[in-house]
Enzyme design. Structure first.
Site, PDB file in Angstrom:
ATOM      1  CG  ASP A  46      -1.771   1.236   1.325  1.00 18.10           C
ATOM      2  OD1 ASP A  46      -2.927   1.164   0.872  1.00 18.10           O
ATOM      3  OD2 ASP A  46      -1.324   2.270   1.856  1.00 18.10           O
ATOM      4  CE1 TYR A  51       0.329   7.938   2.890  1.00 13.72           C
ATOM      5  CE2 TYR A  51       0.940   5.743   2.158  1.00 13.72           C
ATOM      6  CZ  TYR A  51       0.088   6.572   2.846  1.00 13.72           C
ATOM      7  OH  TYR A  51      -0.994   6.037   3.482  1.00 13.72           O
TER       8      TYR A  51
END
Length: 294
Positions: A46, A51
């Site tokens: 994931d 991010y």
């Protein structure tokens, strides 16, 4: 309560219960973490555009030597990209160097501008409609779509207009943030739930909680194993422990069956030690309706 190996999504696809989370995993470390995890037997990874590590996650997948078709890969649409999800999807596919995503999530029901402010002129439900169109038009690129950090109130609003029921709602879950009502609601609607921050995030007090330590000793595993196992024991739930340390990545795979009584002991922690790990400052915008631990 035996550990289940996968959860069947409402698309018919099987999503591995156990996966590697990469939130807060830095570009210099996450590539190796993904490689180590996949070589150790993980088959679920994931990440998210927010991010800023999609490229490295893709490199880690390549370095592992595990065929792409054996991996369940999830990424997420970033808040400032909600007005143009098609371009964001293409950017994620390019960064990950993959022809398709197994799951694409709306990261938050919170359209934002590029300077981090609320995009008050855009409704997150319109973003979902755009994601539906992309999913329907490009089955070769999108195997499933879903949401993240969405409360029951907002899910009700989404389900009222949705042509495609989200396959997954990814939310914070651990013994200090059980969200059992939301989990049960999602499962009742055919929406699987993915637990992020199952350890309570970095330096979590849950790792030294007396109840967690007692159960770890009883089962001969680490406190982290108990916390991850709790989520893997919940029907319809998948779980994403995060680490960049090879030894911990491998150790986190040790899941144990918990009794109903043990599960309830862990749930009870929330009554005296309630907290959440993910609380971005911008969630103070007002009554936005994010999933929370209350």
């Amino acid at each position: 309560m035996p550990i289940h190996k996968s959860v069947k999504l409402n698309t018919g696809a099987e999503m591995p219960v156990f996966g590697l989370g990469t939130w807060k995993s830095q570009p210099g470390a996450v590539e190796k973490a993904v490689e180590v995890a996949l070589k150790a037997g993980y088959r679920h990874v994931d990440t998210a555009a927010a991010y800023a590590n999609e490229r490295e996650v893709g490199l880690g997948i390549k370095a592992s030597g595990v065929p792409r078709e054996e991996i369940f890969l999830t990424t997420k649409l970033n808040n400032p990209d909600q007005r143009n999800p098609e371009a964001a999807l293409e950017a994620s596919l390019k960064a990950l160097d993959t022809p398709y995503l197994d799951l694409w999530l709306m990261h938050w029901p919170a359209p934002m501008t590029t300077d981090g402010k609320a995009d008050k002129g855009h409704n997150w439900l319109d973003t979902w409609k755009s994601m539906e169109k992309l999913y329907q038009a490009h089955p070769d690129k999108l195997r499933a779509i879903g949401v993240s950090n969405v409360s029951k109130k907002f899910l009700d609003e989404l389900l009222a207009i949705a042509e495609v029921v989200p396959a997954v709602n990814q939310i914070e879950l651990h013994p200090s943030c059980n969200q059992q009502e939301l989990v049960e609601f999602c499962v009742s609607k055919g929406i699987s739930v993915t637990a992020y921050s199952p350890l309570g995030s970095d330096a979590s007090p849950l790792l030294t909680n007396p109840t967690v330590e007692k159960l770890a000793q009883r089962h001969g595993v680490s406190p982290a194993n108990i916390l991850v196992s709790l989520q893997a024991n919940r029907p319809g739930v998948t779980v994403l422990p995060k680490s960049v340390t090879p030894e911990r990545i491998v150790n986190n795979m040790r899941l144990v069956d918990l009794t109903e009584e043990e599960v309830q002991e862990l749930f009870a922690i929330e009554k005296t030690a309630h907290f959440r790990a993910c609380h971005p400052a911008w969630t103070g915008w007002g009554s936005i309706g994010f999933a929370d631990c209350e």
